[in-house]
Write an enzyme that holds these catalytic residues in place. Structure first.
Site, PDB file in Angstrom:
ATOM      1  N   PRO A  88      -2.672  -0.390  -1.860  1.00 51.53           N
ATOM      2  CA  PRO A  88      -3.440  -1.162  -2.695  1.00 51.53           C
ATOM      3  C   PRO A  88      -4.165   0.278  -3.294  1.00 51.53           C
ATOM      4  O   PRO A  88      -3.469   0.065  -5.182  1.00 51.53           O
ATOM      5  CB  PRO A  88      -4.681  -1.249  -2.895  1.00 51.53           C
ATOM      6  CG  PRO A  88      -4.733  -1.171  -1.107  1.00 51.53           C
ATOM      7  CD  PRO A  88      -3.654  -1.018  -0.601  1.00 51.53           C
ATOM      8  N   GLU A 115      -9.201  -1.625   6.529  1.00 48.88           N
ATOM      9  CA  GLU A 115      -9.734  -0.743   5.072  1.00 48.88           C
ATOM     10  C   GLU A 115      -9.151   0.081   4.706  1.00 48.88           C
ATOM     11  O   GLU A 115      -9.282   0.790   3.856  1.00 48.88           O
ATOM     12  CB  GLU A 115     -11.188  -0.433   5.465  1.00 48.88           C
ATOM     13  CG  GLU A 115     -12.783  -0.728   5.706  1.00 48.88           C
ATOM     14  CD  GLU A 115     -12.427  -2.912   5.226  1.00 48.88           C
ATOM     15  OE1 GLU A 115     -12.163  -2.749   4.071  1.00 48.88           O
ATOM     16  OE2 GLU A 115     -11.904  -2.935   6.738  1.00 48.88           O
ATOM     17  N   ARG A 153      18.721  -7.195  -2.164  1.00 47.21           N
ATOM     18  CA  ARG A 153      19.410  -8.041  -3.651  1.00 47.21           C
ATOM     19  C   ARG A 153      19.877  -6.991  -3.901  1.00 47.21           C
ATOM     20  O   ARG A 153      21.137  -7.492  -4.416  1.00 47.21           O
ATOM     21  CB  ARG A 153      18.467  -8.878  -4.088  1.00 47.21           C
ATOM     22  CG  ARG A 153      17.580  -8.769  -4.811  1.00 47.21           C
ATOM     23  CD  ARG A 153      16.557  -9.642  -5.278  1.00 47.21           C
ATOM     24  NE  ARG A 153      17.707 -10.163  -6.328  1.00 47.21           N
ATOM     25  CZ  ARG A 153      18.060 -10.453  -6.587  1.00 47.21           C
ATOM     26  NH1 ARG A 153      17.827 -10.088  -7.842  1.00 47.21           N
ATOM     27  NH2 ARG A 153      18.530 -12.189  -7.618  1.00 47.21           N
ATOM     28  N   ASP A 168      20.955  -8.815 -14.588  1.00 46.02           N
ATOM     29  CA  ASP A 168      21.026  -7.905 -15.864  1.00 46.02           C
ATOM     30  C   ASP A 168      19.798  -8.820 -16.487  1.00 46.02           C
ATOM     31  O   ASP A 168      19.476  -7.822 -17.627  1.00 46.02           O
ATOM     32  CB  ASP A 168      22.028  -8.434 -16.889  1.00 46.02           C
ATOM     33  CG  ASP A 168      22.697  -7.818 -16.218  1.00 46.02           C
ATOM     34  OD1 ASP A 168      24.805  -7.438 -15.899  1.00 46.02           O
ATOM     35  OD2 ASP A 168      22.917  -6.097 -14.534  1.00 46.02           O
TER      36      ASP A 168
HETATM   37  N1  5OB Z   1      -2.181  -4.976  -2.462  1.00 51.93           N
HETATM   38  N2  5OB Z   1      -0.335  -4.056  -3.292  1.00 51.93           N
HETATM   39  C1  5OB Z   1      -1.323  -5.006  -3.175  1.00 51.93           C
HETATM   40  C2  5OB Z   1      -1.285  -3.832  -1.330  1.00 51.93           C
HETATM   41  C3  5OB Z   1      -1.832  -4.680  -1.516  1.00 51.93           C
HETATM   42  C4  5OB Z   1      -2.370  -4.457  -0.061  1.00 51.93           C
HETATM   43  C5  5OB Z   1      -1.832  -3.625   0.485  1.00 51.93           C
HETATM   44  C6  5OB Z   1      -0.968  -3.267   0.549  1.00 51.93           C
HETATM   45  C7  5OB Z   1      -0.125  -3.547  -0.288  1.00 51.93           C
HETATM   46  O1  5OB Z   1      -2.734  -3.648   2.280  1.00 51.93           O
HETATM   47  C8  5OB Z   1      -3.496  -3.460   2.453  1.00 51.93           C
END
Ligand code: 5OB
Length: 244
Positions: A88, A115, A153, A168
């Site tokens: 994240p 975590e 893709r 596109d």
């Molecule tokens: N939340 N993208 C949004 C992510 C996420 C959580 C992740 C990995 C990518 O791992 C806990």
């Protein structure tokens, strides 16, 4: 393209690879997916991949050793692979990052859990951290699947020509126009008459206007970066006037 996925849930990827676009790419020999179980790179009886955080606090942190050993086992050279950590804290994934990654020969995707992952992995082994958006997930597996599908893709030959032309539409940076199919009248709801007119120029104009309208109302943030011609700008001015 080779996707190596470092995860404690290699089975997570089983059914998504059995169907859809990834399967087509795999069958055509254009994509191969190699799920790597991080627990295979532990040496204790409990196959431990996590530990308590230094400095205290809630939750557990992914240990660096199993991840480093798994990376070493792949024998990648930095020239032919990019190492990605799903997190994240990463750059927010989008179509232009997907396009950037689709030219690589090999992507190693590390799926974090708990975590987070020991920062030294990020600092010394990872080329790019990627988030798929601002929401909480328990692990990076679902995020890795999103990246594989969007990148896969774009690899030439993975999609049929019909589908690849449709790429596109988002690539020019605005939302799609609305689509309709039979029947013409469904529960009293009519298809817009212009689509039945046979006037291809009028249909193209209507679609462009509807695409711009949807983008203005739903995702005005996209208009800043979109490829717009003078006719689009004129249409947008008109739409802003009639906006409720
Ligand atoms: N939340 N993208 C949004 C992510 C996420 C959580 C992740 C990995 C990518 O791992 C806990």
């Amino acid at each position: 393209m080779i996707f190596d996925i470092l995860t404690i849930f290699p089975d997570f990827f089983r059914s998504p690879l059995e169907g859809g676009i990834l399967r087509r790419g795999i069958e055509a020999g254009l994509i191969s997916v190699n799920p790597v179980n991080l627990r295979d790179f532990t040496s204790d009886r409990h196959r431990t991949v996590d530990d308590r955080p230094f400095g205290g606090g809630e939750g557990m942190v992914m240990k660096p050793e199993p991840i480093l050993k798994a990376l070493d086992s792949l024998q990648i050279s930095p020239l032919d692979a990019k190492v990605i950590l799903m997190s994240p804290r990463g750059r927010v994934f989008n179509q232009s990052i997907a396009a950037e990654l689709s030219v690589e020969r090999r992507l190693v995707i590390i799926c974090g859990r708990y975590e987070g992952v020991d920062q030294r992995i990020s600092d010394h082994c990872v080329d790019m951290e990627l988030s798929i958006g601002d929401y909480v997930l328990s692990g990076g597996e679902a995020a890795a699947l999103v990246v594989m599908e969007a990148v896969g893709r774009l690899i030439p030959g993975v999609l049929g020509c019909e589908d690849s032309a449709r790429n596109d539409s988002f690539s020019n940076g605005i939302l799609e126009y609305p689509q309709y199919t039979r029947p013409r009248r469904f529960r009293g709801w009519e298809v817009p008459p212009v689509l039945l007119s046979g006037d291809h120029a009028a249909i193209a104009r209507w679609r462009r206007r509807e695409a711009l309208k949807a983008t203005l109302r739903r995702r005005p943030d996209l208009l800043g970066k979109a490829k717009l011609d003078p006719e689009d700008l004129r249409l947008l001015d008109g739409l802003k006037e009639e906006r409720p």
